[in-house]
Design a protein around this motif. Structure first.
Motif, PDB file in Angstrom:
ATOM      1  N   HIS A   1       0.815  -1.208   0.000  1.00  0.00           N
ATOM      2  CA  HIS A   1       0.000   0.000   0.000  1.00  0.00           C
ATOM      3  C   HIS A   1       0.852   1.264   0.000  1.00  0.00           C
ATOM      4  O   HIS A   1       0.546   2.221  -0.710  1.00  0.00           O
ATOM      5  CB  HIS A   1      -0.958   0.008   1.199  1.00  0.00           C
ATOM      6  CG  HIS A   1      -2.047  -1.002   1.064  1.00  0.00           C
ATOM      7  ND1 HIS A   1      -2.659  -1.566   2.145  1.00  0.00           N
ATOM      8  CD2 HIS A   1      -2.634  -1.562  -0.029  1.00  0.00           C
ATOM      9  CE1 HIS A   1      -3.578  -2.419   1.733  1.00  0.00           C
ATOM     10  NE2 HIS A   1      -3.574  -2.433   0.418  1.00  0.00           N
TER      11      HIS A   1
ATOM     12  N   SER B   1      -5.522   5.517  -2.952  1.00  0.00           N
ATOM     13  CA  SER B   1      -4.459   4.700  -3.552  1.00  0.00           C
ATOM     14  C   SER B   1      -4.615   3.238  -3.179  1.00  0.00           C
ATOM     15  O   SER B   1      -4.443   2.347  -4.030  1.00  0.00           O
ATOM     16  CB  SER B   1      -3.082   5.192  -3.092  1.00  0.00           C
ATOM     17  OG  SER B   1      -2.854   6.503  -3.517  1.00  0.00           O
ATOM     18  N   ARG B   2      -4.942   2.970  -1.931  1.00  0.00           N
ATOM     19  CA  ARG B   2      -5.140   1.580  -1.491  1.00  0.00           C
ATOM     20  C   ARG B   2      -6.339   0.952  -2.210  1.00  0.00           C
ATOM     21  O   ARG B   2      -6.258  -0.181  -2.690  1.00  0.00           O
ATOM     22  CB  ARG B   2      -5.313   1.522   0.022  1.00  0.00           C
ATOM     23  CG  ARG B   2      -4.028   1.794   0.783  1.00  0.00           C
ATOM     24  CD  ARG B   2      -4.182   1.512   2.269  1.00  0.00           C
ATOM     25  NE  ARG B   2      -5.132   2.392   2.929  1.00  0.00           N
ATOM     26  CZ  ARG B   2      -4.842   3.599   3.424  1.00  0.00           C
ATOM     27  NH1 ARG B   2      -3.613   4.073   3.318  1.00  0.00           N
ATOM     28  NH2 ARG B   2      -5.763   4.323   4.010  1.00  0.00           N
ATOM     29  N   GLU B   3      -7.432   1.691  -2.299  1.00  0.00           N
ATOM     30  CA  GLU B   3      -8.607   1.183  -3.023  1.00  0.00           C
ATOM     31  C   GLU B   3      -8.264   0.906  -4.482  1.00  0.00           C
ATOM     32  O   GLU B   3      -8.669  -0.110  -5.046  1.00  0.00           O
ATOM     33  CB  GLU B   3      -9.750   2.200  -2.967  1.00  0.00           C
ATOM     34  CG  GLU B   3     -10.479   2.290  -1.665  1.00  0.00           C
ATOM     35  CD  GLU B   3     -11.624   3.295  -1.761  1.00  0.00           C
ATOM     36  OE1 GLU B   3     -12.425   3.196  -2.724  1.00  0.00           O
ATOM     37  OE2 GLU B   3     -11.704   4.171  -0.886  1.00  0.00           O
TER      38      GLU B   3
ATOM     39  N   TRP C   1      -5.325   0.264  -5.770  1.00  0.00           N
ATOM     40  CA  TRP C   1      -4.409  -0.883  -5.846  1.00  0.00           C
ATOM     41  C   TRP C   1      -5.206  -2.185  -5.893  1.00  0.00           C
ATOM     42  O   TRP C   1      -4.907  -3.089  -6.672  1.00  0.00           O
ATOM     43  CB  TRP C   1      -3.467  -0.877  -4.649  1.00  0.00           C
ATOM     44  CG  TRP C   1      -2.528  -2.043  -4.582  1.00  0.00           C
ATOM     45  CD1 TRP C   1      -2.784  -3.288  -4.041  1.00  0.00           C
ATOM     46  CD2 TRP C   1      -1.197  -2.099  -5.064  1.00  0.00           C
ATOM     47  NE1 TRP C   1      -1.687  -4.096  -4.160  1.00  0.00           N
ATOM     48  CE2 TRP C   1      -0.687  -3.389  -4.787  1.00  0.00           C
ATOM     49  CE3 TRP C   1      -0.372  -1.175  -5.714  1.00  0.00           C
ATOM     50  CZ2 TRP C   1       0.597  -3.775  -5.130  1.00  0.00           C
ATOM     51  CZ3 TRP C   1       0.919  -1.572  -6.038  1.00  0.00           C
ATOM     52  CH2 TRP C   1       1.389  -2.853  -5.757  1.00  0.00           C
ATOM     53  N   HIS C   2      -6.256  -2.283  -5.062  1.00  0.00           N
ATOM     54  CA  HIS C   2      -7.059  -3.506  -5.026  1.00  0.00           C
ATOM     55  C   HIS C   2      -7.956  -3.636  -6.259  1.00  0.00           C
ATOM     56  O   HIS C   2      -8.179  -4.743  -6.750  1.00  0.00           O
ATOM     57  CB  HIS C   2      -7.897  -3.565  -3.747  1.00  0.00           C
ATOM     58  CG  HIS C   2      -7.056  -3.765  -2.526  1.00  0.00           C
ATOM     59  ND1 HIS C   2      -6.439  -4.963  -2.225  1.00  0.00           N
ATOM     60  CD2 HIS C   2      -6.706  -2.910  -1.544  1.00  0.00           C
ATOM     61  CE1 HIS C   2      -5.754  -4.844  -1.118  1.00  0.00           C
ATOM     62  NE2 HIS C   2      -5.890  -3.602  -0.674  1.00  0.00           N
TER      63      HIS C   2
ATOM     64  N   GLU D   1       0.905   4.226  -2.834  1.00  0.00           N
ATOM     65  CA  GLU D   1       0.741   5.659  -2.527  1.00  0.00           C
ATOM     66  C   GLU D   1       1.875   6.479  -3.122  1.00  0.00           C
ATOM     67  O   GLU D   1       1.635   7.522  -3.741  1.00  0.00           O
ATOM     68  CB  GLU D   1       0.704   5.866  -1.013  1.00  0.00           C
ATOM     69  CG  GLU D   1      -0.521   5.305  -0.341  1.00  0.00           C
ATOM     70  CD  GLU D   1      -0.389   5.304   1.171  1.00  0.00           C
ATOM     71  OE1 GLU D   1       0.245   6.235   1.719  1.00  0.00           O
ATOM     72  OE2 GLU D   1      -0.904   4.372   1.802  1.00  0.00           O
TER      73      GLU D   1
END
Length: 186
Positions: free
Chosen positions: A2, A29-31, A33-34, A6
């Motif tokens: 994560h 960014s995390r959302e 990435w998934h 970012e």
């Protein structure tokens, strides 16, 4: 992973990071990435889908200009990494010998056209040290912008300069080529 996502996205989307705030951008960014994991190892080439992701994100619907900001930042990132094109000064002589309507410009790699109902280029430039008041006025008036974006690289006296974002006033290297069956000037 994560933190890496970012950093990679913040490098491509610095103004979007400023507009959302560091914590909100980290969560986005995390959302992202998934939802859209990198397809290859070079994270500098990951993130093209972020403008569409931002446009569809339910929490960002009240800020409809954000996807345009993201789009211009991605285009600028792509322009930065595009191969340099040599300037073919001899091709400009064709302007003297051929009908201009029979000629076409070949734009440098990385050059893109962008159109938005929002003044996204003004917003980006304001967040990079420009005039915030002018950007606010353009937002209030819903002034659309239609821009050409490219990265400008040049060398002078042995010093190389790279501009991160150049829109509208960019010096894009061009080459003039005759169209098929050009008509010589009489």
């Amino acid at each position: 992973a994560h933190a890496l996502a970012e950093r990679a996205l913040a490098g491509c989307y610095p103004v979007l990071t400023q507009l959302l705030g560091a914590d909100n951008f980290a969560a986005l960014s995390r959302e992202f990435w998934h939802a859209h994991p990198p397809a290859r190892g070079d994270l500098a080439q990951w993130g093209a889908e972020l403008p569409n992701f931002v446009a569809r994100h339910p929490q960002l619907q009240d800020e409809p200009f954000l996807d345009g900001v993201a789009c211009v930042e991605w285009l600028a990132h792509q322009a930065e990494t595009a191969a340099d094109a040599p300037t073919d000064l001899a091709s400009f002589n064709l302007l003297a010998t051929h009908d201009p309507e029979a000629l076409r410009f070949q734009l440098a790699p990385g050059t893109a056209l962008f159109s938005s109902a929002w003044p996204v280029v003004s917003i980006i430039q304001a967040h990079r040290g420009g005039d915030l008041a002018q950007a606010r006025e353009r937002m209030a008036a819903s002034t659309p912008e239609h821009e050409r974006c490219s990265a400008t690289r040049y060398e002078a006296k042995g010093v190389r300069s790279d501009q991160r974002l150049a829109c509208a006033s960019a010096r894009t290297r061009r080459r003039i080529q005759p169209k098929t069956n050009p008509r010589p000037r009489p």
